[in-house]
Motif scaffolding. Sequence first.
Motif, PDB file in Angstrom:
ATOM      1  N   ASN A 168       0.824  -1.226   0.000  1.00  0.00           N
ATOM      2  CA  ASN A 168       0.000   0.000   0.000  1.00  0.00           C
ATOM      3  C   ASN A 168       0.852   1.268   0.000  1.00  0.00           C
ATOM      4  O   ASN A 168       0.510   2.250   0.654  1.00  0.00           O
ATOM      5  CB  ASN A 168      -0.967   0.045   1.188  1.00  0.00           C
ATOM      6  CG  ASN A 168      -2.055  -0.982   1.081  1.00  0.00           C
ATOM      7  OD1 ASN A 168      -2.526  -1.266  -0.002  1.00  0.00           O
ATOM      8  ND2 ASN A 168      -2.438  -1.547   2.212  1.00  0.00           N
ATOM      9  N   GLY A 169       1.928   1.255  -0.761  1.00  0.00           N
ATOM     10  CA  GLY A 169       2.842   2.387  -0.757  1.00  0.00           C
ATOM     11  C   GLY A 169       2.627   3.399  -1.854  1.00  0.00           C
ATOM     12  O   GLY A 169       3.339   4.396  -1.914  1.00  0.00           O
ATOM     13  N   ALA A 170       1.659   3.159  -2.737  1.00  0.00           N
ATOM     14  CA  ALA A 170       1.456   4.087  -3.852  1.00  0.00           C
ATOM     15  C   ALA A 170      -0.012   4.454  -3.968  1.00  0.00           C
ATOM     16  O   ALA A 170      -0.898   3.669  -3.634  1.00  0.00           O
ATOM     17  CB  ALA A 170       1.950   3.463  -5.155  1.00  0.00           C
ATOM     18  N   GLY A 171      -0.239   5.654  -4.464  1.00  0.00           N
ATOM     19  CA  GLY A 171      -1.612   6.102  -4.675  1.00  0.00           C
ATOM     20  C   GLY A 171      -1.652   7.603  -4.901  1.00  0.00           C
ATOM     21  O   GLY A 171      -0.627   8.231  -5.172  1.00  0.00           O
ATOM     22  N   TYR A 172      -2.837   8.162  -4.789  1.00  0.00           N
ATOM     23  CA  TYR A 172      -3.033   9.604  -4.877  1.00  0.00           C
ATOM     24  C   TYR A 172      -3.503  10.091  -3.515  1.00  0.00           C
ATOM     25  O   TYR A 172      -4.382   9.475  -2.907  1.00  0.00           O
ATOM     26  CB  TYR A 172      -4.076   9.953  -5.947  1.00  0.00           C
ATOM     27  CG  TYR A 172      -3.542   9.781  -7.342  1.00  0.00           C
ATOM     28  CD1 TYR A 172      -2.883  10.827  -7.982  1.00  0.00           C
ATOM     29  CD2 TYR A 172      -3.669   8.572  -8.013  1.00  0.00           C
ATOM     30  CE1 TYR A 172      -2.370  10.673  -9.255  1.00  0.00           C
ATOM     31  CE2 TYR A 172      -3.152   8.409  -9.283  1.00  0.00           C
ATOM     32  CZ  TYR A 172      -2.512   9.464  -9.903  1.00  0.00           C
ATOM     33  OH  TYR A 172      -1.993   9.311 -11.162  1.00  0.00           O
ATOM     34  N   MET A 173      -2.921  11.171  -3.057  1.00  0.00           N
ATOM     35  CA  MET A 173      -3.272  11.678  -1.728  1.00  0.00           C
ATOM     36  C   MET A 173      -4.710  12.163  -1.727  1.00  0.00           C
ATOM     37  O   MET A 173      -5.106  12.968  -2.569  1.00  0.00           O
ATOM     38  CB  MET A 173      -2.327  12.822  -1.330  1.00  0.00           C
ATOM     39  CG  MET A 173      -2.601  13.358   0.066  1.00  0.00           C
ATOM     40  SD  MET A 173      -2.658  12.124   1.391  1.00  0.00           S
ATOM     41  CE  MET A 173      -0.961  11.636   1.488  1.00  0.00           C
ATOM     42  N   GLY A 174      -5.467  11.633  -0.779  1.00  0.00           N
ATOM     43  CA  GLY A 174      -6.847  12.067  -0.583  1.00  0.00           C
ATOM     44  C   GLY A 174      -6.897  13.228   0.388  1.00  0.00           C
ATOM     45  O   GLY A 174      -5.884  13.859   0.684  1.00  0.00           O
ATOM     46  N   ASP A 175      -8.064  13.474   0.932  1.00  0.00           N
ATOM     47  CA  ASP A 175      -8.250  14.611   1.824  1.00  0.00           C
ATOM     48  C   ASP A 175      -8.108  14.212   3.295  1.00  0.00           C
ATOM     49  O   ASP A 175      -8.811  14.713   4.158  1.00  0.00           O
ATOM     50  CB  ASP A 175      -9.611  15.265   1.576  1.00  0.00           C
ATOM     51  CG  ASP A 175      -9.682  16.671   2.165  1.00  0.00           C
ATOM     52  OD1 ASP A 175      -8.625  17.326   2.274  1.00  0.00           O
ATOM     53  OD2 ASP A 175     -10.783  17.101   2.538  1.00  0.00           O
TER      54      ASP A 175
END
Length: 189
Positions: A168-175
């Motif tokens: 779970n090290g990658a993604g788009y930053m949410g709020d």
Amino acid sequence: MKAKYFGTALLALALAGCGGKSSFTITGTVSGLKNPGLQLANGDDVISVPVDATSFSFPKQVDYGDSYTVVVKTQPQYMNCTPLSQTGTAGRTESIQLAITCTQNTHTVYVTVTGLTAEGLQLINGSSGLQAVTVATPSTSFGGIPVGTAYGITVYQQPTGQTCTVGNGAGYMGDADRADTVVTCVKNT
């Protein structure tokens, strides 16, 4: 000099003769507005500022000598605009010119490390944000990631005698902050 004084006196008499006061328009600049939702208010005079706008203007004017207080009534989505309030009195300057600066909200990715028994582990977010992780403190974080920005936590350097993998090290930053990144380390065989 006499002509300038005479002209100013005539203008004042003309305004007084009509019963009018000088009025001022509140205008300003906006920088960094990339998301919708920004609303500014001066009392009951409320305006919505569109995405990518670089300026704004209130429709109602402020009479000479009257006070104004411009506030950020509603922040844009996932952003923060400042200053939150600007106050003054109309007439002290020739115009009322304000400046609003907007920045994207940022959040943090918290990383939990399990199985780490040796020194030397270093994690990185993309091409920046190198973080060393020690056996004594097997966790770290990567802060200041703007909402909507991609992030990718990877192993930059393996610890001595171990191999670590990132989940779970990658993604788009949410709020909101993220706390589901886990680095699992095992001994080399």
